[in-house]
Scaffold this motif. Sequence first.
Motif, PDB file in Angstrom:
ATOM      1  N   ARG A 113       0.840  -1.189   0.000  1.00  0.00           N
ATOM      2  CA  ARG A 113       0.000   0.000   0.000  1.00  0.00           C
ATOM      3  C   ARG A 113       0.883   1.249   0.000  1.00  0.00           C
ATOM      4  N   ALA A 114       1.050   1.858  -1.168  1.00  0.00           N
ATOM      5  CA  ALA A 114       1.908   3.042  -1.269  1.00  0.00           C
ATOM      6  C   ALA A 114       1.397   4.176  -0.395  1.00  0.00           C
ATOM      7  N   ASP A 115       0.075   4.295  -0.239  1.00  0.00           N
ATOM      8  CA  ASP A 115      -0.483   5.371   0.581  1.00  0.00           C
ATOM      9  C   ASP A 115      -0.171   5.187   2.055  1.00  0.00           C
ATOM     10  N   ARG A 116       0.206   3.958   2.451  1.00  0.00           N
ATOM     11  CA  ARG A 116       0.542   3.725   3.852  1.00  0.00           C
ATOM     12  C   ARG A 116       1.823   4.448   4.234  1.00  0.00           C
ATOM     13  N   VAL A 117       2.730   4.625   3.299  1.00  0.00           N
ATOM     14  CA  VAL A 117       3.956   5.372   3.587  1.00  0.00           C
ATOM     15  C   VAL A 117       3.609   6.808   3.971  1.00  0.00           C
ATOM     16  N   THR A 118       2.749   7.440   3.195  1.00  0.00           N
ATOM     17  CA  THR A 118       2.376   8.825   3.467  1.00  0.00           C
ATOM     18  C   THR A 118       1.690   8.970   4.820  1.00  0.00           C
ATOM     19  N   SER A 119       0.748   8.077   5.110  1.00  0.00           N
ATOM     20  CA  SER A 119       0.041   8.176   6.385  1.00  0.00           C
ATOM     21  C   SER A 119       0.976   7.868   7.556  1.00  0.00           C
ATOM     22  N   SER A 120       1.895   6.933   7.363  1.00  0.00           N
ATOM     23  CA  SER A 120       2.854   6.607   8.414  1.00  0.00           C
ATOM     24  C   SER A 120       3.773   7.795   8.694  1.00  0.00           C
ATOM     25  N   GLN A 121       4.186   8.490   7.657  1.00  0.00           N
ATOM     26  CA  GLN A 121       5.015   9.679   7.844  1.00  0.00           C
ATOM     27  C   GLN A 121       4.281  10.737   8.674  1.00  0.00           C
ATOM     28  N   THR A 122       3.005  10.927   8.390  1.00  0.00           N
ATOM     29  CA  THR A 122       2.202  11.882   9.163  1.00  0.00           C
ATOM     30  C   THR A 122       2.116  11.463  10.626  1.00  0.00           C
ATOM     31  N   GLU A 123       1.920  10.178  10.856  1.00  0.00           N
ATOM     32  CA  GLU A 123       1.840   9.669  12.224  1.00  0.00           C
ATOM     33  C   GLU A 123       3.176   9.820  12.954  1.00  0.00           C
ATOM     34  N   HIS A 124       4.269   9.603  12.261  1.00  0.00           N
ATOM     35  CA  HIS A 124       5.587   9.791  12.871  1.00  0.00           C
ATOM     36  C   HIS A 124       5.802  11.239  13.275  1.00  0.00           C
ATOM     37  N   ARG A 125       5.344  12.164  12.445  1.00  0.00           N
ATOM     38  CA  ARG A 125       5.497  13.584  12.795  1.00  0.00           C
ATOM     39  C   ARG A 125       4.714  13.926  14.057  1.00  0.00           C
TER      40      ARG A 125
END
Length: 208
Positions: free
Chosen positions: A161-173
Amino acid sequence: MTKRTADQIYDSVLNRIVDGDLRPGDSLGEQSLAAAFGLSRTPVREALQRLANEGLTERGPRRTFVVRRMGQAELHDLFEALGELEALMARLAALRMTEIERHALREIVSDSERPGIDYEQANARFHEALQLGAHNGMLSNLLADLKNRTMPWRGAQFRARADRVTSSQTEHRAILKAVLARDGDQAHLQMRDHMAASMRVIAELIGT
């Protein structure tokens, strides 16, 4: 046979599972592994049994080892335990990290958003920094065991899931913001949400 030899086989197979080269259900033939390493089957069997003890392999058809499959219920329980422990470590890290460690965590988050980054590795670095920043060796050992058990599935979410990278980055921030503010309660909450999001994606993958 030396313990070091069995450890080398263990490390090799573990890395292939973590990297996604070996997927749940894939066969791990003792004879083929022994031939690949130029060894007898004894150290291979020892390494595979160690992986089985850690929940990463199991006996399949004809008693051969395979990369372990997990059902949704079992994986949910595993990730629930992992999420609670990761959340506790995030809370402690927010309260205990040194300024140098906080700066390093900020750099890890920044680096993880660069184009072309290997996000699986960046994600692992982020969680490892929090684990070390909690400064509790006993909890760190418990967390390391759960991480080993979930590695194949944690990486799969980013590959599928490529979109999981983007959401994970937001969660890390969001987790980083709480840690830098020394807000243990918020760091705990954000990490729980982060791990729950991972579990939702993984559950979808297992269900497909």
